[in-house]
Motif scaffolding. Structure first.
Motif, PDB file in Angstrom:
ATOM      1  N   THR A 136      -7.409   5.258  -3.873  1.00 55.54           N
ATOM      2  CA  THR A 136      -7.427   4.271  -4.955  1.00 55.54           C
ATOM      3  C   THR A 136      -6.819   4.833  -6.229  1.00 55.54           C
ATOM      4  N   ARG A 137      -7.285   6.031  -6.627  1.00 51.99           N
ATOM      5  CA  ARG A 137      -6.779   6.627  -7.868  1.00 51.99           C
ATOM      6  C   ARG A 137      -5.318   7.042  -7.727  1.00 51.99           C
ATOM      7  N   ALA A 138      -4.933   7.498  -6.531  1.00 53.82           N
ATOM      8  CA  ALA A 138      -3.528   7.854  -6.306  1.00 53.82           C
ATOM      9  C   ALA A 138      -2.640   6.616  -6.430  1.00 53.82           C
ATOM     10  N   ALA A 139      -3.105   5.497  -5.887  1.00 57.31           N
ATOM     11  CA  ALA A 139      -2.329   4.253  -5.982  1.00 57.31           C
ATOM     12  C   ALA A 139      -2.178   3.827  -7.442  1.00 57.31           C
ATOM     13  N   GLU A 140      -3.264   3.943  -8.217  1.00 59.38           N
ATOM     14  CA  GLU A 140      -3.189   3.586  -9.636  1.00 59.38           C
ATOM     15  C   GLU A 140      -2.222   4.508 -10.372  1.00 59.38           C
ATOM     16  N   ARG A 141      -2.287   5.789 -10.056  1.00 63.43           N
ATOM     17  CA  ARG A 141      -1.400   6.762 -10.712  1.00 63.43           C
ATOM     18  C   ARG A 141       0.064   6.493 -10.394  1.00 63.43           C
ATOM     19  N   LEU A 142       0.336   6.062  -9.174  1.00 62.27           N
ATOM     20  CA  LEU A 142       1.712   5.846  -8.728  1.00 62.27           C
ATOM     21  C   LEU A 142       2.192   4.419  -8.966  1.00 62.27           C
ATOM     22  N   ALA A 143       1.285   3.554  -9.476  1.00 58.94           N
ATOM     23  CA  ALA A 143       1.608   2.134  -9.654  1.00 58.94           C
ATOM     24  C   ALA A 143       1.994   1.499  -8.315  1.00 58.94           C
ATOM     25  N   MET A 144       1.230   1.854  -7.272  1.00 57.89           N
ATOM     26  CA  MET A 144       1.436   1.310  -5.935  1.00 57.89           C
ATOM     27  C   MET A 144       0.164   0.585  -5.503  1.00 57.89           C
ATOM     28  N   THR A 145       0.287  -0.216  -4.442  1.00 58.18           N
ATOM     29  CA  THR A 145      -0.896  -0.845  -3.879  1.00 58.18           C
ATOM     30  C   THR A 145      -1.578   0.138  -2.931  1.00 58.18           C
ATOM     31  N   GLN A 146      -2.884  -0.055  -2.708  1.00 58.57           N
ATOM     32  CA  GLN A 146      -3.591   0.825  -1.783  1.00 58.57           C
ATOM     33  C   GLN A 146      -3.029   0.751  -0.369  1.00 58.57           C
ATOM     34  N   PRO A 147      -2.702  -0.455   0.155  1.00 52.63           N
ATOM     35  CA  PRO A 147      -2.097  -0.512   1.496  1.00 52.63           C
ATOM     36  C   PRO A 147      -0.790   0.272   1.593  1.00 52.63           C
ATOM     37  N   ALA A 148       0.002   0.261   0.512  1.00 50.22           N
ATOM     38  CA  ALA A 148       1.268   1.003   0.529  1.00 50.22           C
ATOM     39  C   ALA A 148       1.010   2.506   0.626  1.00 50.22           C
ATOM     40  N   VAL A 149      -0.005   2.987  -0.105  1.00 42.54           N
ATOM     41  CA  VAL A 149      -0.341   4.410  -0.035  1.00 42.54           C
ATOM     42  C   VAL A 149      -0.900   4.747   1.347  1.00 42.54           C
ATOM     43  N   SER A 150      -1.726   3.864   1.893  1.00 46.82           N
ATOM     44  CA  SER A 150      -2.274   4.084   3.243  1.00 46.82           C
ATOM     45  C   SER A 150      -1.165   4.128   4.284  1.00 46.82           C
ATOM     46  N   ASN A 151      -0.177   3.258   4.156  1.00 48.29           N
ATOM     47  CA  ASN A 151       0.965   3.277   5.074  1.00 48.29           C
ATOM     48  C   ASN A 151       1.746   4.577   4.946  1.00 48.29           C
ATOM     49  N   ALA A 152       1.868   5.083   3.706  1.00 47.92           N
ATOM     50  CA  ALA A 152       2.560   6.354   3.493  1.00 47.92           C
ATOM     51  C   ALA A 152       1.805   7.492   4.168  1.00 47.92           C
ATOM     52  N   ILE A 153       0.467   7.457   4.108  1.00 51.47           N
ATOM     53  CA  ILE A 153      -0.337   8.489   4.779  1.00 51.47           C
ATOM     54  C   ILE A 153      -0.093   8.447   6.282  1.00 51.47           C
ATOM     55  N   SER A 154      -0.002   7.244   6.836  1.00 49.89           N
ATOM     56  CA  SER A 154       0.276   7.109   8.277  1.00 49.89           C
ATOM     57  C   SER A 154       1.615   7.733   8.636  1.00 49.89           C
ATOM     58  N   ARG A 155       2.629   7.532   7.793  1.00 42.56           N
ATOM     59  CA  ARG A 155       3.945   8.126   8.045  1.00 42.56           C
ATOM     60  C   ARG A 155       3.880   9.653   7.928  1.00 42.56           C
ATOM     61  N   MET A 156       3.121  10.145   6.925  1.00 43.30           N
ATOM     62  CA  MET A 156       2.956  11.602   6.778  1.00 43.30           C
ATOM     63  C   MET A 156       2.323  12.199   8.030  1.00 43.30           C
ATOM     64  N   ARG A 157       1.274  11.551   8.540  1.00 37.08           N
ATOM     65  CA  ARG A 157       0.571  12.057   9.731  1.00 37.08           C
ATOM     66  C   ARG A 157       1.497  12.120  10.930  1.00 37.08           C
ATOM     67  N   LEU A 158       2.368  11.125  11.040  1.00 34.30           N
ATOM     68  CA  LEU A 158       3.308  11.094  12.163  1.00 34.30           C
ATOM     69  C   LEU A 158       4.369  12.181  12.014  1.00 34.30           C
ATOM     70  N   ILE A 159       4.918  12.328  10.807  1.00 38.05           N
ATOM     71  CA  ILE A 159       5.995  13.292  10.581  1.00 38.05           C
ATOM     72  C   ILE A 159       5.480  14.727  10.648  1.00 38.05           C
ATOM     73  N   TRP A 160       4.310  14.981  10.034  1.00 35.80           N
ATOM     74  CA  TRP A 160       3.794  16.350   9.939  1.00 35.80           C
ATOM     75  C   TRP A 160       2.783  16.691  11.026  1.00 35.80           C
ATOM     76  N   ASN A 161       2.501  15.693  11.902  1.00 32.86           N
ATOM     77  CA  ASN A 161       1.664  15.917  13.093  1.00 32.86           C
ATOM     78  C   ASN A 161       0.305  16.536  12.729  1.00 32.86           C
ATOM     79  N   ASP A 162      -0.342  15.929  11.733  1.00 29.25           N
ATOM     80  CA  ASP A 162      -1.657  16.403  11.300  1.00 29.25           C
ATOM     81  C   ASP A 162      -2.395  15.241  10.639  1.00 29.25           C
ATOM     82  N   PRO A 163      -3.736  15.183  10.783  1.00 29.68           N
ATOM     83  CA  PRO A 163      -4.498  14.102  10.127  1.00 29.68           C
ATOM     84  C   PRO A 163      -4.387  14.130   8.600  1.00 29.68           C
ATOM     85  N   LEU A 164      -4.213  15.311   8.026  1.00 29.01           N
ATOM     86  CA  LEU A 164      -4.014  15.531   6.589  1.00 29.01           C
ATOM     87  C   LEU A 164      -5.263  15.274   5.744  1.00 29.01           C
TER      88      LEU A 164
END
Length: 207
Positions: free
Chosen positions: A22-50
């Motif tokens: 939530t706070r990361a989304a506010e800091r980045l001026a993004m929506t929470q779903p957009a940040v959650s989608n980015a986390i999903s892409r990170m997990r896929l690319i870096w092969n870790d839950p993070l």
């Protein structure tokens, strides 16, 4: 590095700093779903839950901590370089929360307020209690913007600078049995003490 990967690192850095989607989304001026989608892409690319959820916050995995140890400083420098000209104290209306002890307030607060009234009249400064154990977490979770005090063993998520060196004075009543003579550590530890605790904790330290 591809633009998409750089963007993911930027979002990753915000999540690591805030420890909250939530706070990361506010800091980045993004929506929470957009940040959650980015986390999903990170997990896929870096092969870790993070990140794993812990209450309302999230905790990084060991891989995420290792990655941030490598990219934290470069991302901080890059962010500063891009946004360095955006803060103008003369016209800023920002509010800053500063963790300080009562002693530090007495030492620097009047001069600091005088400086702000002259150089940054629109800036509000809020002093909040400083505790050695709680302040690092408060800084990482963005509950405070700045802390003045003893900060040891912090990671790359925080930046610090040495301000001054301080000491301790032992005070006692004039007719105290230990007055007017050198005191050993054993005598000091065996004596009764008056403790003033900002946190309510009955334990402290002497540096």
């Amino acid at each position: 590095m591809k633009t998409q990967e750089l963007q993911l690192l930027y979002i990753f850095d915000a999540i690591m700093s805030e420890r909250s989607v939530t706070r990361a989304a506010e800091r980045l001026a993004m929506t929470q779903p957009a940040v959650s989608n980015a986390i999903s892409r990170m997990r896929l690319i870096w092969n870790d839950p993070l990140f794993v959820r812990k209450g309302r916050n999230i905790e990084p995995t060991s891989y995420a901590l290792s990655l941030w140890d490598q990219v934290g400083k470069p991302m901080f420098a890059l962010t500063n370089a891009v946004s360095a000209t955006q803060f103008d104290p003369a016209v800023s209306k920002r509010k800053f929360r500063v963790a300080v002890s009562d002693v530090i307030v007495e030492m620097i607060w009047p001069q600091l307020i005088e400086l702000l009234e002259r150089e940054a009249p629109g800036v509000d400064l809020h002093a909040v209690p400083y505790t050695p154990d709680g302040t690092l977490s408060a800084l990482r979770e963005a509950h405070v913007d700045l802390a003045v005090g003893l900060l040891n063993h912090h990671d790359h998520s925080l930046r610090s600078t040495w301000l001054f060196e301080n000491g301790y004075v032992l005070a006692m009543r004039e007719d105290h049995p230990l007055a007017s003579k050198p005191i050993t550590m054993e005598q000091f530890l065996a004596a009764r003490h008056l403790l003033v605790s900002m946190s309510g904790d009955a334990h402290g330290f002497v540096g």
